[in-house]
Design a protein around this motif. Structure first.
Motif, PDB file in Angstrom:
ATOM      1  N   TYR A 170      -1.798   8.323   3.071  1.00 16.45           N
ATOM      2  CA  TYR A 170      -2.373   7.024   3.440  1.00 16.45           C
ATOM      3  C   TYR A 170      -2.027   6.672   4.885  1.00 16.45           C
ATOM      4  O   TYR A 170      -2.882   6.206   5.643  1.00 16.45           O
ATOM      5  CB  TYR A 170      -1.862   5.937   2.511  1.00 16.45           C
ATOM      6  N   VAL A 171      -0.775   6.912   5.287  1.00 13.02           N
ATOM      7  CA  VAL A 171      -0.342   6.586   6.656  1.00 13.02           C
ATOM      8  C   VAL A 171      -1.179   7.336   7.674  1.00 13.02           C
ATOM      9  O   VAL A 171      -1.541   6.797   8.722  1.00 13.02           O
ATOM     10  CB  VAL A 171       1.154   6.910   6.827  1.00 13.02           C
ATOM     11  N   ARG A 172      -1.532   8.581   7.383  1.00 14.65           N
ATOM     12  CA  ARG A 172      -2.288   9.404   8.333  1.00 14.65           C
ATOM     13  C   ARG A 172      -3.790   9.196   8.248  1.00 14.65           C
ATOM     14  O   ARG A 172      -4.528   9.711   9.085  1.00 14.65           O
ATOM     15  CB  ARG A 172      -1.975  10.885   8.101  1.00 14.65           C
ATOM     16  N   SER A 173      -4.251   8.464   7.228  1.00 15.52           N
ATOM     17  CA  SER A 173      -5.686   8.240   7.069  1.00 15.52           C
ATOM     18  C   SER A 173      -6.210   7.258   8.107  1.00 15.52           C
ATOM     19  O   SER A 173      -5.435   6.556   8.777  1.00 15.52           O
ATOM     20  CB  SER A 173      -5.983   7.695   5.663  1.00 15.52           C
ATOM     21  N   ARG A 182       0.838  -1.205   0.000  1.00 20.11           N
ATOM     22  CA  ARG A 182       0.000   0.000   0.000  1.00 20.11           C
ATOM     23  C   ARG A 182       0.877   1.260   0.000  1.00 20.11           C
ATOM     24  O   ARG A 182       0.580   2.235  -0.687  1.00 20.11           O
ATOM     25  CB  ARG A 182      -0.937   0.002   1.204  1.00 20.11           C
ATOM     26  N   LEU A 183       1.945   1.227   0.784  1.00 17.47           N
ATOM     27  CA  LEU A 183       2.865   2.360   0.796  1.00 17.47           C
ATOM     28  C   LEU A 183       3.571   2.500  -0.548  1.00 17.47           C
ATOM     29  O   LEU A 183       3.799   3.620  -1.029  1.00 17.47           O
ATOM     30  CB  LEU A 183       3.906   2.183   1.910  1.00 17.47           C
ATOM     31  N   TYR A 184       3.904   1.379  -1.159  1.00 13.25           N
ATOM     32  CA  TYR A 184       4.644   1.386  -2.418  1.00 13.25           C
ATOM     33  C   TYR A 184       3.830   1.957  -3.571  1.00 13.25           C
ATOM     34  O   TYR A 184       4.320   2.781  -4.354  1.00 13.25           O
ATOM     35  CB  TYR A 184       5.102  -0.040  -2.742  1.00 13.25           C
ATOM     36  N   CYS A 185       2.570   1.542  -3.671  1.00 16.26           N
ATOM     37  CA  CYS A 185       1.775   1.929  -4.837  1.00 16.26           C
ATOM     38  C   CYS A 185       0.921   3.166  -4.609  1.00 16.26           C
ATOM     39  O   CYS A 185       0.325   3.695  -5.553  1.00 16.26           O
ATOM     40  CB  CYS A 185       0.885   0.767  -5.283  1.00 16.26           C
ATOM     41  N   SER A 186       0.838   3.659  -3.381  1.00 19.17           N
ATOM     42  CA  SER A 186       0.011   4.834  -3.109  1.00 19.17           C
ATOM     43  C   SER A 186       0.637   6.081  -3.730  1.00 19.17           C
ATOM     44  O   SER A 186       1.840   6.319  -3.571  1.00 19.17           O
ATOM     45  CB  SER A 186      -0.155   5.038  -1.609  1.00 19.17           C
ATOM     46  N   ASP A 200      -4.562  -0.141   9.710  1.00 17.92           N
ATOM     47  CA  ASP A 200      -3.708  -1.153   9.090  1.00 17.92           C
ATOM     48  C   ASP A 200      -2.392  -1.290   9.846  1.00 17.92           C
ATOM     49  O   ASP A 200      -1.878  -2.404  10.014  1.00 17.92           O
ATOM     50  CB  ASP A 200      -3.428  -0.791   7.626  1.00 17.92           C
ATOM     51  N   LEU A 201      -1.851  -0.172  10.311  1.00 19.92           N
ATOM     52  CA  LEU A 201      -0.598  -0.217  11.058  1.00 19.92           C
ATOM     53  C   LEU A 201      -0.808  -0.840  12.435  1.00 19.92           C
ATOM     54  O   LEU A 201      -0.010  -1.686  12.887  1.00 19.92           O
ATOM     55  CB  LEU A 201      -0.022   1.191  11.192  1.00 19.92           C
ATOM     56  N   LEU A 202      -1.882  -0.431  13.117  1.00 18.66           N
ATOM     57  CA  LEU A 202      -2.172  -0.989  14.445  1.00 18.66           C
ATOM     58  C   LEU A 202      -2.462  -2.486  14.382  1.00 18.66           C
ATOM     59  O   LEU A 202      -2.329  -3.191  15.382  1.00 18.66           O
ATOM     60  CB  LEU A 202      -3.366  -0.259  15.072  1.00 18.66           C
ATOM     61  N   ALA A 203      -2.867  -2.980  13.219  1.00 15.71           N
ATOM     62  CA  ALA A 203      -3.198  -4.395  13.075  1.00 15.71           C
ATOM     63  C   ALA A 203      -1.966  -5.287  13.071  1.00 15.71           C
ATOM     64  O   ALA A 203      -2.077  -6.498  13.299  1.00 15.71           O
ATOM     65  CB  ALA A 203      -3.996  -4.617  11.792  1.00 15.71           C
ATOM     66  N   ILE A 204      -0.790  -4.720  12.802  1.00 14.59           N
ATOM     67  CA  ILE A 204       0.414  -5.551  12.737  1.00 14.59           C
ATOM     68  C   ILE A 204       1.400  -5.259  13.869  1.00 14.59           C
ATOM     69  O   ILE A 204       2.224  -6.116  14.212  1.00 14.59           O
ATOM     70  CB  ILE A 204       1.132  -5.373  11.379  1.00 14.59           C
ATOM     71  N   ILE A 205       1.335  -4.072  14.466  1.00 10.80           N
ATOM     72  CA  ILE A 205       2.291  -3.713  15.514  1.00 10.80           C
ATOM     73  C   ILE A 205       2.253  -4.657  16.719  1.00 10.80           C
ATOM     74  O   ILE A 205       3.308  -5.052  17.232  1.00 10.80           O
ATOM     75  CB  ILE A 205       2.070  -2.249  15.957  1.00 10.80           C
TER      76      ILE A 205
END
Length: 276
Positions: free
Chosen positions: A84-87, A74-78, A93-98
């Motif tokens: 996107y990170v701040r959305s 998502r970071l690569y193709c955005s 999505d970030l909290l789901a993997i941390i």
């Protein structure tokens, strides 16, 4: 293969739902999210954790690696990765993997993976349910509009619970487990909202009378916040209506999205019928 790894194709697949590949990707993602949370639930069961802990841990890390790769793509193709990170979805999505990586240092942190369930909110976008967001916003506005009335109501309930709690402390005392006024207030709140947990019960006649009054008070006031909220919803629904009149029968109160009169069936866009 080169086309599959292009940013445009990945963007249309990962972020879009109007293509077959994008729709399939999002549905597969939702299945993966639900399965990963199911694995987390199973891992919390002692019997399964003792007998199949290694398998469950392997599945959990498999999903974590999968979601990490997805986040990286998502970071690569955005077109605007930082946006996107701040959305909302980017943060989820970030909290789901941390938590999985935190569990390497803090053992119980992996249970925070239940946050992954929030990612299922993507189903609104996949199934084209965004059209219902206006109804959700209407409910949210009704809650905000009624917040002061509900706050006053809760303050009144808290005062009543404090009075009843203090009376029970005086009447029953530590012998009936009413060891303090705060604990007696806890008993009163539980009694008003339900029928008590049974861990604290009055034993004297006067205490039972006060408990009865507390229960009846609970039944009497339980409908108050419902009435407040219902009134606000009715007000919001009234504001949602269009005040334009039907050109044929002059009936008022049509929805903004309405094309035909709900009384005579005439088109709301047409001029009045000269024949009457």
């Amino acid at each position: 293969m080169k086309n599959l790894l292009s940013k445009d194709y990945l963007y249309q697949t990962i972020f879009g739902t109007h293509t077959t590949a994008g729709r399939r990707f999002d549905i597969a993602l939702i299945y993966a999210i639900v399965l990963s949370v199911l694995v987390l639930f199973l891992e919390s069961i002692e019997y399964l954790a003792n007998n199949y802990g290694l398998w469950l841990s392997g599945l959990e890390w498999g999903f974590t690696i999968l979601f990490t790769i997805e986040y990286g793509l998502r970071l690569y193709c955005s077109p605007n990765p930082w946006r996107y990170v701040r959305s909302f979805y980017g943060i989820i999505d970030l909290l789901a993997i941390i938590p999985s990586y935190l569990s390497l240092f803090y053992g119980d942190a992996n249970y925070l993976l239940v946050i992954r369930l929030l990612r299922v909110l993507r189903i609104f976008r996949v199934l084209k349910l965004m059209r219902y967001i206006s109804e959700a916003n209407m409910l949210a506005r009704a809650i905000v509009a009624s917040r002061r009335k509900i706050l006053v109501f809760f303050l009144v309930v808290l005062i009543i619970a404090t009075v009843f709690g203090a009376l029970m402390f005086i009447v029953e005392g530590p012998g009936s487990k009413f060891t303090s006024i705060p604990k007696s207030i806890y008993w009163c709140i539980v009694t008003i909202t339900t029928v008590g947990y049974g861990d604290i019960t009055p034993t004297t006649v006067l205490g039972q009378i006060i408990a009865t009054l507390a229960m009846l008070t609970g039944y009497s006031i339980i409908a108050v916040p419902t009435g407040i909220f219902t009134a606000e919803i009715a007000h919001e629904m009234a504001q949602q209506r269009d005040l334009r009149a039907c050109p044929n029968c002059e009936k008022l109160g049509h929805e903004r999205e309405a094309y035909y009169c709900h009384q005579c069936g005439a088109s709301l866009e047409n001029e009045p019928d000269p024949s009457g």
